[in-house]
Design an enzyme around this catalytic site. Structure first.
Site, PDB file in Angstrom:
ATOM      1  N   HIS A  17     -33.891 -53.884 147.052  1.00  0.00           N
ATOM      2  CA  HIS A  17     -33.346 -54.852 146.084  1.00  0.00           C
ATOM      3  C   HIS A  17     -34.347 -55.985 145.870  1.00  0.00           C
ATOM      4  CE1 HIS A  17     -29.234 -53.478 147.670  1.00  0.00           C
ATOM      5  NE2 HIS A  17     -29.287 -53.063 146.418  1.00  0.00           N
ATOM      6  N   LYS A  41     -12.955 -51.882 146.542  1.00  0.00           N
ATOM      7  CA  LYS A  41     -14.002 -51.459 147.462  1.00  0.00           C
ATOM      8  C   LYS A  41     -14.032 -52.384 148.674  1.00  0.00           C
ATOM      9  CE  LYS A  41     -18.831 -50.059 146.988  1.00  0.00           C
ATOM     10  NZ  LYS A  41     -20.006 -50.133 146.114  1.00  0.00           N
ATOM     11  N   ARG A  90     -33.244 -45.301 141.762  1.00  0.00           N
ATOM     12  CA  ARG A  90     -33.861 -44.608 142.881  1.00  0.00           C
ATOM     13  C   ARG A  90     -34.103 -43.141 142.582  1.00  0.00           C
ATOM     14  NH1 ARG A  90     -29.621 -47.471 146.102  1.00  0.00           N
ATOM     15  NH2 ARG A  90     -28.412 -45.756 145.307  1.00  0.00           N
ATOM     16  N   SER A 128     -27.933 -49.193 150.828  1.00  0.00           N
ATOM     17  CA  SER A 128     -27.476 -50.165 151.830  1.00  0.00           C
ATOM     18  C   SER A 128     -26.645 -49.463 152.899  1.00  0.00           C
ATOM     19  CB  SER A 128     -26.631 -51.258 151.160  1.00  0.00           C
ATOM     20  OG  SER A 128     -27.390 -52.006 150.262  1.00  0.00           O
TER      21      SER A 128
END
Length: 154
Positions: A17, A41, A90, A128
């Site tokens: 990040h 979440k 990514r 993460s």
């Protein structure tokens, strides 16, 4: 002034990040890192902890602000004068998700453009969640996260 918004869950922020952010601050006059609040979440870190970790990690950048928000990201962007959303990519799976997100954002407000940065280096394929799982199992992740995160996961 060109303002960009860099939204994400940042649970926690990683060096991947940070790489995207470093490149964004060289292009935009101001970048707001926005911790998106998703009530559906459950995060590993509280919103407040994430904001604090990010503030510590970005302290060297005078043109970066950190905030949190529950709601449509494009609305926050509009309310804060941001004309661009920053996103990192990514892999191909990220592209598919981001393409859908860009389409939805355009429906909500087509005046906000998305800018994509390709991940690079050893963090390019690590999420993460993966980094946290490695840390939980005793793997040294000090080269994958900023010091502000490392001190909280130790």
């Amino acid at each position: 002034m060109k303002v960009a918004l860099y939204p994400g869950s940042f649970d926690p922020i990683t060096n991947g990040h940070m790489d995207v952010l470093k490149r964004a601050v060289s292009i935009f006059d101001k970048v707001i890192v926005l911790v998106a609040i998703n009530p559906d979440k459950k995060g590993r870190f509280s919103i407040e902890d994430r904001v604090e970790m990010i503030k510590e990690a970005v302290s060297e950048f005078p043109n970066v602000e950190v905030d949190s928000y529950k709601g449509l990201t494009v609305r926050y962007a509009k309310d804060h004068g941001a004309t661009h959303l920053i996103r990192g990519l990514r892999a191909v799976t990220d592209f598919e998700y981001e393409y859908q997100l860009a389409s939805a954002n355009a429906l909500a407000d087509n005046s906000i453009d998305m800018v994509f940065f390709m991940s690079r280096g050893e963090t390019s394929n690590l999420t993460s969640s993966t980094i946290m799982e490695l840390a939980k199992n005793g793997v040294d992740v000090s080269h994958l996260v900023p010091p502000s995160v490392l001190k909280r996961i130790k």
